[in-house]
Write an enzyme that holds these catalytic residues in place. Structure first.
Site, PDB file in Angstrom:
ATOM      1  CE  LYS A  44      -4.352   0.506   2.483  1.00  0.00           C
ATOM      2  NZ  LYS A  44      -4.893   0.424   3.835  1.00  0.00           N
TER       3      LYS A  44
HETATM    4  C1  E4P Z   1      -8.309   1.253   3.931  1.00  0.00           C
HETATM    5  O1  E4P Z   1      -7.524   0.478   3.437  1.00  0.00           O
HETATM    6  C2  E4P Z   1      -8.138   1.914   5.231  1.00  0.00           C
HETATM    7  O2  E4P Z   1      -7.410   1.042   6.071  1.00  0.00           O
HETATM    8  C3  E4P Z   1      -9.431   2.176   5.958  1.00  0.00           C
HETATM    9  O3  E4P Z   1     -10.555   1.774   5.232  1.00  0.00           O
HETATM   10  C4  E4P Z   1      -9.505   3.500   6.616  1.00  0.00           C
HETATM   11  O4  E4P Z   1     -10.756   3.650   7.211  1.00  0.00           O
HETATM   12  P1  E4P Z   1     -11.063   4.691   8.371  1.00  0.00           P
HETATM   13  O5  E4P Z   1     -11.485   5.973   7.748  1.00  0.00           O
HETATM   14  O6  E4P Z   1     -12.190   4.042   9.122  1.00  0.00           O
HETATM   15  O7  E4P Z   1      -9.816   4.824   9.201  1.00  0.00           O
END
Ligand code: E4P
Length: 218
Positions: A83
């Site tokens: 990522k």
């Molecule tokens: C995606 O890969 C992220 O880890 C995640 O969906 C972030 O979500 P949040 O806004 O609940 O932290």
């Protein structure tokens, strides 16, 4: 539509994987912090539980270090998706890792223009954060609709739209209606998807009546 779970909690992942409905996992530095365990150990363990893509996020902000981190993460298991953030250095790193055959998930996407760039950089996944857009009074699902419309114009794009920052079941349903490829969902929301009060009440009524028949199937 594929379902990923958005957590670094190995016990939760094991439990949800047993449902047979889990296609992958996403993690981020905040989720790793919450798990309170060494990142590399956690990612290796998750990759052994879930055969689908497991996102592991880089933390460097410059291309050279991000690429080194990405290569190290990619070596942990075949199903690691590295990522990277949606920044110029992140996209440069995406292009380099994709050319080496590594799956890349470009994260922190908040606009259709950003999603277009990620597809051009060869991302396996683009992660638009719908909940965080809703939180600031914008319409997260409108972004998904825009990205899906754009990607459909270019059938050679192989990037999958991974709807992230999901807060409730309606986000999942709306994303599915738009044809999004994947939703990454926190464990509690994933469990909510199974739930309906009428299912519980209906099952209870059927079982009560069945008991009155005194029969058994086996
Ligand atoms: C995606 O890969 C992220 O880890 C995640 O969906 C972030 O979500 P949040 O806004 O609940 O932290």
């Amino acid at each position: 539509m594929k379902f990923f779970v958005d957590t670094a909690d190995v016990a939760e992942i094991k439990d949800l994987a047993a449902s047979g409905l889990l296609d992958g996992v996403t993690t981020n530095p905040s989720l790793i912090m919450k798990a309170g365990r060494p990142m590399l150990d956690v990612i290796k363990e998750i990759c052994a539980i879930v055969p689908g893509p497991v996102s592991a996020e880089t933390v460097a902000t410059d291309h050279k270090t991000m690429l080194a981190e990405g290569r190290k993460l990619a070596k942990l298991a075949k199903n690691v998706a590295v990522k990277v953030p949606l920044t110029p250095d992140g996209l440069k790193t995406c292009k380099a890792l994709a050319a080496e055959g590594t799956m890349v998930n470009v994260t922190l996407c908040f606009s259709a223009a950003q999603a277009l760039l990620a597809a051009k950089a060869g991302a396996a996944f683009i992660s638009p954060f719908v909940g965080r857009l809703d939180d600031i009074g914008q319409d997260g699902m409108h972004l998904i609709a825009e990205i899906m419309t754009i990607y459909r114009q270019y059938p050679h794009f192989e990037t999958e739209v991974l709807v992230a920052s999901v807060r409730h079941s309606m986000h999942v349903v709306q994303a599915a209606k738009l044809g999004a490829h994947v939703a990454t969902v926190p464990p509690n929301v994933l469990r909510q998807l199974f739930k309906h009060a009428l299912t519980d009440n209906g099952l209870k009524a059927f079982l009560d009546d069945w008991a009155k028949t005194g029969q058994s199937i086996l």
